[in-house]
Design a protein around this motif. Structure first.
Motif, PDB file in Angstrom:
ATOM      1  N   PRO A   3      10.146 -13.261  -6.105  1.00  0.00           N
ATOM      2  CA  PRO A   3       8.917 -12.552  -6.164  1.00  0.00           C
ATOM      3  C   PRO A   3       7.694 -13.310  -5.798  1.00  0.00           C
ATOM      4  CG  PRO A   3       9.629 -12.860  -8.465  1.00  0.00           C
ATOM      5  CD  PRO A   3      10.705 -13.593  -7.544  1.00  0.00           C
ATOM      6  N   GLY A   4       6.893 -12.582  -4.831  1.00  0.00           N
ATOM      7  CA  GLY A   4       5.713 -13.465  -4.856  1.00  0.00           C
ATOM      8  C   GLY A   4       4.662 -13.070  -5.683  1.00  0.00           C
ATOM      9  N   PRO A   5       3.613 -13.613  -5.594  1.00  0.00           N
ATOM     10  CA  PRO A   5       2.366 -13.502  -6.450  1.00  0.00           C
ATOM     11  C   PRO A   5       1.890 -11.910  -6.650  1.00  0.00           C
ATOM     12  CG  PRO A   5       1.539 -14.647  -4.802  1.00  0.00           C
ATOM     13  CD  PRO A   5       3.176 -14.657  -4.548  1.00  0.00           C
ATOM     14  N   GLN A   6       1.580 -11.562  -7.728  1.00  0.00           N
ATOM     15  CA  GLN A   6       1.302 -10.078  -7.865  1.00  0.00           C
ATOM     16  C   GLN A   6      -0.470  -9.947  -7.962  1.00  0.00           C
ATOM     17  OE1 GLN A   6       3.009  -7.230  -8.210  1.00  0.00           O
ATOM     18  NE2 GLN A   6       4.569  -8.562  -7.177  1.00  0.00           N
ATOM     19  N   VAL A   7      -0.866 -11.046  -7.973  1.00  0.00           N
ATOM     20  CA  VAL A   7      -2.364 -11.042  -7.896  1.00  0.00           C
ATOM     21  C   VAL A   7      -2.819 -12.039  -6.825  1.00  0.00           C
ATOM     22  CG1 VAL A   7      -4.644 -11.093  -9.042  1.00  0.00           C
ATOM     23  CG2 VAL A   7      -2.835 -10.204  -9.967  1.00  0.00           C
ATOM     24  N   LEU A   8      -3.361 -11.732  -5.889  1.00  0.00           N
ATOM     25  CA  LEU A   8      -3.975 -12.550  -4.765  1.00  0.00           C
ATOM     26  C   LEU A   8      -5.570 -12.345  -4.396  1.00  0.00           C
ATOM     27  CD1 LEU A   8      -1.136 -11.396  -3.938  1.00  0.00           C
ATOM     28  CD2 LEU A   8      -1.175 -13.269  -2.198  1.00  0.00           C
ATOM     29  N   VAL A   9      -6.211 -13.456  -4.051  1.00  0.00           N
ATOM     30  CA  VAL A   9      -7.521 -13.428  -3.815  1.00  0.00           C
ATOM     31  C   VAL A   9      -7.609 -13.895  -2.424  1.00  0.00           C
ATOM     32  CG1 VAL A   9     -10.069 -14.417  -4.413  1.00  0.00           C
ATOM     33  CG2 VAL A   9      -8.635 -13.505  -6.079  1.00  0.00           C
ATOM     34  N   ALA A  10      -8.608 -13.402  -1.471  1.00  0.00           N
ATOM     35  CA  ALA A  10      -8.746 -14.053  -0.473  1.00  0.00           C
ATOM     36  C   ALA A  10     -10.158 -14.145  -0.122  1.00  0.00           C
ATOM     37  CB  ALA A  10      -8.026 -13.099   1.001  1.00  0.00           C
ATOM     38  N   ALA A  57       2.404 -12.440  -0.379  1.00  0.00           N
ATOM     39  CA  ALA A  57       2.348 -11.315  -1.659  1.00  0.00           C
ATOM     40  C   ALA A  57       3.526 -10.692  -2.035  1.00  0.00           C
ATOM     41  CB  ALA A  57       1.483 -10.161  -1.324  1.00  0.00           C
ATOM     42  N   GLY A  58       3.666 -10.295  -3.411  1.00  0.00           N
ATOM     43  CA  GLY A  58       4.923  -9.880  -3.737  1.00  0.00           C
ATOM     44  C   GLY A  58       4.827  -8.343  -3.698  1.00  0.00           C
ATOM     45  N   PRO A  59       6.027  -7.657  -3.867  1.00  0.00           N
ATOM     46  CA  PRO A  59       5.886  -6.046  -3.670  1.00  0.00           C
ATOM     47  C   PRO A  59       4.795  -5.498  -4.422  1.00  0.00           C
ATOM     48  CG  PRO A  59       8.390  -7.130  -3.842  1.00  0.00           C
ATOM     49  CD  PRO A  59       7.292  -8.141  -4.180  1.00  0.00           C
ATOM     50  N   GLY A  60       4.017  -4.547  -3.749  1.00  0.00           N
ATOM     51  CA  GLY A  60       3.026  -3.870  -4.615  1.00  0.00           C
ATOM     52  C   GLY A  60       2.007  -4.832  -5.287  1.00  0.00           C
ATOM     53  N   ALA A  61       1.797  -5.926  -4.566  1.00  0.00           N
ATOM     54  CA  ALA A  61       0.647  -6.990  -5.250  1.00  0.00           C
ATOM     55  C   ALA A  61      -0.709  -6.311  -4.990  1.00  0.00           C
ATOM     56  CB  ALA A  61       0.957  -8.143  -4.670  1.00  0.00           C
ATOM     57  N   ALA A  62      -1.557  -6.803  -5.959  1.00  0.00           N
ATOM     58  CA  ALA A  62      -2.995  -6.422  -5.904  1.00  0.00           C
ATOM     59  C   ALA A  62      -3.598  -7.885  -5.055  1.00  0.00           C
ATOM     60  CB  ALA A  62      -3.599  -6.277  -7.171  1.00  0.00           C
ATOM     61  N   VAL A  63      -4.426  -7.260  -4.041  1.00  0.00           N
ATOM     62  CA  VAL A  63      -5.146  -8.239  -3.234  1.00  0.00           C
ATOM     63  C   VAL A  63      -6.386  -7.835  -3.127  1.00  0.00           C
ATOM     64  CG1 VAL A  63      -5.310  -9.432  -0.959  1.00  0.00           C
ATOM     65  CG2 VAL A  63      -3.159  -8.615  -1.745  1.00  0.00           C
ATOM     66  N   LEU A  64      -7.370  -9.051  -3.666  1.00  0.00           N
ATOM     67  CA  LEU A  64      -8.939  -8.494  -3.477  1.00  0.00           C
ATOM     68  C   LEU A  64      -9.415  -9.666  -2.581  1.00  0.00           C
ATOM     69  CD1 LEU A  64      -7.864  -8.096  -6.586  1.00  0.00           C
ATOM     70  CD2 LEU A  64     -10.364  -7.926  -7.112  1.00  0.00           C
ATOM     71  N   VAL A  65     -10.019  -8.994  -1.566  1.00  0.00           N
ATOM     72  CA  VAL A  65     -10.407  -9.724  -0.493  1.00  0.00           C
ATOM     73  C   VAL A  65     -12.189  -9.971  -0.551  1.00  0.00           C
ATOM     74  CG1 VAL A  65     -10.715  -9.864   2.144  1.00  0.00           C
ATOM     75  CG2 VAL A  65      -8.730  -8.857   1.129  1.00  0.00           C
ATOM     76  N   GLN A  66     -12.642 -10.981  -0.378  1.00  0.00           N
ATOM     77  CA  GLN A  66     -13.976 -11.216  -0.350  1.00  0.00           C
ATOM     78  C   GLN A  66     -14.812 -11.318   0.446  1.00  0.00           C
ATOM     79  OE1 GLN A  66     -15.062 -11.466  -4.150  1.00  0.00           O
ATOM     80  NE2 GLN A  66     -12.948 -10.799  -4.231  1.00  0.00           N
ATOM     81  N   LEU A 124       0.349  -4.366   7.831  1.00  0.00           N
ATOM     82  CA  LEU A 124       1.415  -5.453   7.955  1.00  0.00           C
ATOM     83  C   LEU A 124       2.260  -4.906   6.525  1.00  0.00           C
ATOM     84  CD1 LEU A 124      -0.251  -8.667   9.038  1.00  0.00           C
ATOM     85  CD2 LEU A 124       1.279  -7.536  10.190  1.00  0.00           C
ATOM     86  N   ARG A 125       1.431  -4.616   5.519  1.00  0.00           N
ATOM     87  CA  ARG A 125       2.107  -4.496   4.257  1.00  0.00           C
ATOM     88  C   ARG A 125       1.530  -3.070   3.568  1.00  0.00           C
ATOM     89  NH1 ARG A 125       4.118  -8.926   1.370  1.00  0.00           N
ATOM     90  NH2 ARG A 125       4.430  -7.028  -0.274  1.00  0.00           N
ATOM     91  N   PRO A 126       1.895  -2.052   3.887  1.00  0.00           N
ATOM     92  CA  PRO A 126       1.427  -0.781   3.531  1.00  0.00           C
ATOM     93  C   PRO A 126       1.770  -0.548   1.791  1.00  0.00           C
ATOM     94  CG  PRO A 126       3.124  -0.185   4.900  1.00  0.00           C
ATOM     95  CD  PRO A 126       2.886  -1.676   5.003  1.00  0.00           C
ATOM     96  N   ASP A 127       2.398  -1.485   1.426  1.00  0.00           N
ATOM     97  CA  ASP A 127       3.068  -1.286  -0.072  1.00  0.00           C
ATOM     98  C   ASP A 127       1.923  -1.896  -1.065  1.00  0.00           C
ATOM     99  OD1 ASP A 127       3.854  -3.709   0.945  1.00  0.00           O
ATOM    100  OD2 ASP A 127       4.556  -4.312  -1.092  1.00  0.00           O
ATOM    101  N   LEU A 128       0.909  -2.614  -0.383  1.00  0.00           N
ATOM    102  CA  LEU A 128       0.105  -3.516  -1.449  1.00  0.00           C
ATOM    103  C   LEU A 128      -1.264  -2.617  -1.696  1.00  0.00           C
ATOM    104  CD1 LEU A 128      -0.120  -7.027   0.756  1.00  0.00           C
ATOM    105  CD2 LEU A 128       1.364  -6.385  -1.254  1.00  0.00           C
ATOM    106  N   ARG A 129      -1.757  -3.368  -2.746  1.00  0.00           N
ATOM    107  CA  ARG A 129      -3.067  -2.549  -3.267  1.00  0.00           C
ATOM    108  C   ARG A 129      -4.137  -3.283  -3.046  1.00  0.00           C
ATOM    109  NH1 ARG A 129      -2.117  -2.942  -9.141  1.00  0.00           N
ATOM    110  NH2 ARG A 129      -0.700  -4.373  -8.433  1.00  0.00           N
TER     111      ARG A 129
END
Length: 467
Positions: free
Chosen positions: A12-19, A146-155, A169-174
């Motif tokens: 599983p990939g990370p569930q919370v990512l910051v860019a 990103a893991g399935p359904g992960a939350a990604v916060l872009v800055q 690329l990943r419509p499953d992501l939040r």
């Protein structure tokens, strides 16, 4: 998490990512080839780092900004929870300086000298292609990690296209995007070529939620999106400071040393201080601030010899000609004030151009008056930081065009940043303020400034994406 061959990785990939363009650390490359890591400074970086540390397995995706960073990527050197992207240096420069700082920053801060700029020509198109490619590199890295359904916060504005690219690329992501600058009103955003403006907005609209510091910036974005027939989910999250952390930093021995040095520079302990701490960024309005201080000394001679302006003006973006010119203007004006009013035992204005965070904190503590007069600012944390650490309490002279005005305006002396005379009068009022009033205002300013510290600010956005 996808592997290089496109197959799904069973881990599983990370569930919370910051860019973000800038990461939580940077690497320095020594002459002998050794690499050393240094943690990034600033309230936002430390706050995001703290928030992510509470979520094991989270990931910060950022750019390799310097030669040390790029060498670390080449060698495979990394820190847990951080992935640096070694984007081609030419692409990075075109995207960062050519578009983000020379176009998007100017649009959102409404800085263009309209009779002569901007000029959108073939060179602009080449740089815009680099900006698209730079954003795509982030989108692809996030999609792969990103893991399935992960939350990604872009800055921020450097990565405005990432949400739309990542959504494809990943419509499953939040996906959330937060803009730390102002947002241009529709009539000003239309300066951009029509297709570029739409591409910019569509990129942002790829996010599930789009965040800003104030209702004003959020409303302007919504009005721009409405011109495309879209109704975005927009959130307002005013970023504050971590009071406990800031006060701890402000009382370290190195800050005490800087404080003693500043007191020596000021001289007479009865003298008052007007403090500003800024980068020499065009939107910070340092020149008009100095003009207002000069007018104060001309029109109110009783302050001569009784006040010192500590102007921290740290050079910014000196690879851009307009910034170099502005920095030179700041230095020239400070010298003119010194020549006009200075005496053997009194320096009316003292400028500091070398970035020194402990010295900035020392100035915060020493400030009787804080001058924060940007022509336009997404938030401005300095306006919140100074009241939090001020030793004696300080009066805040604040531009109504700073995002911080929404929270601090009631207890600040509010000015039109273009009105030099009104700013001079506000400085006089601030310097004349009684101790009791200044103390009470400072308490309320500090409480408002630390109401939403970075960790709480970040967690609120995550909670919205999970709702």
């Amino acid at each position: 998490m996808a592997t290089q061959d496109g197959l799904q990785d069973p881990r599983p990939g990370p569930q919370v990512l910051v860019a973000a363009n800038r990461g939580p650390l940077s690497y320095a490359l020594a002459a002998d080839g050794t690499l050393s890591a240094r943690r990034g400074g600033g309230g936002l970086v430390s706050g995001l780092s703290s928030a992510l540390s509470r979520r094991p397995g989270s990931l910060w995706v950022c750019a390799a900004l310097g030669e040390g960073d790029r060498e670390a990527v080449r060698r495979g050197v990394s820190e847990a929870g951080v992935r640096m992207l070694a984007v081609d240096e030419g692409v990075y420069q075109d995207a960062y300086n050519g578009i983000a700082n020379s176009v998007l920053w100017f649009v959102h801060h409404m800085l263009y000298e309209i009779p002569v700029e901007p000029v959108f020509d073939a060179e602009f198109r080449r740089q815009w292609d680099a900006y698209v490619a730079y954003n795509r590199a982030f989108a692809e890295a996030l999609a792969a990690e990103a893991g399935p359904g992960a939350a990604v916060l872009v800055q921020d504005y450097q990565l405005a296209l990432v949400p739309g690219q990542l959504r494809a690329l990943r419509p499953d992501l939040r996906i959330g995007h937060f803009t730390h600058t102002p947002w241009a009103p529709p009539e000003y955003l239309r300066i951009l070529p029509d297709d570029v403006r739409e591409q910019l907005l569509r990129g942002m609209l790829g996010a599930d939620r789009v965040g800003f510091h104030t209702e004003r910036w959020a409303a302007d974005f919504a009005r721009c999106a409405a011109e495309l027939g879209e109704t975005p989910a927009v959130s307002v999250h005013p970023l504050g400071v971590d009071a406990e952390d800031l006060r701890t930093l402000a009382h370290r021995p190195v800050v005490e040393e800087r404080l003693a040095e500043l007191r020596e520079v000021v001289g007479d302990p009865e003298r008052k201080t007007v403090v500003r701490v800024d980068r020499t960024e065009l939107s910070k309005n340092i020149v008009r601030g100095l003009l207002a201080y000069r007018e104060l000394l001309r029109e109110r001679p009783e302050w001569r010899g009784r006040v010192v302006h500590l102007a921290f003006a740290y050079p910014s973006r000196q690879d851009l000609a307009s910034y170099r010119s502005y920095t030179e203007s700041v230095g020239r004006l400070a010298e003119e004030i010194e020549a006009e009013f200075g005496t053997p035992d009194w320096r009316p204005v003292v400028t500091y151009v070398k970035d020194d965070f402990p010295r900035s904190l020392a100035a915060y503590r020493l400030a009787d008056v804080a001058l924060v007069n940007p022509v336009r600012d997404g938030m401005n944390l300095v306006a919140k930081e100074i009241p939090v650490v001020s030793d004696r309490g300080c009066a805040l002279v604040l531009s109504r065009e700073a995002g911080a005005y929404d929270e601090l305006g009631e207890d600040a002396l509010v000015v039109n940043p273009y009105d030099v005379s009104a700013t001079a009068r506000a400085l006089h009022e601030a310097l004349s303020m009684g101790d009791a009033e200044r103390t009470e205002r400072t308490k309320r300013l500090a409480a408002a400034g630390c109401a939403v510290p970075p960790v709480r600010w970040f967690e609120a956005q995550l909670a919205e994406l999970s709702a």
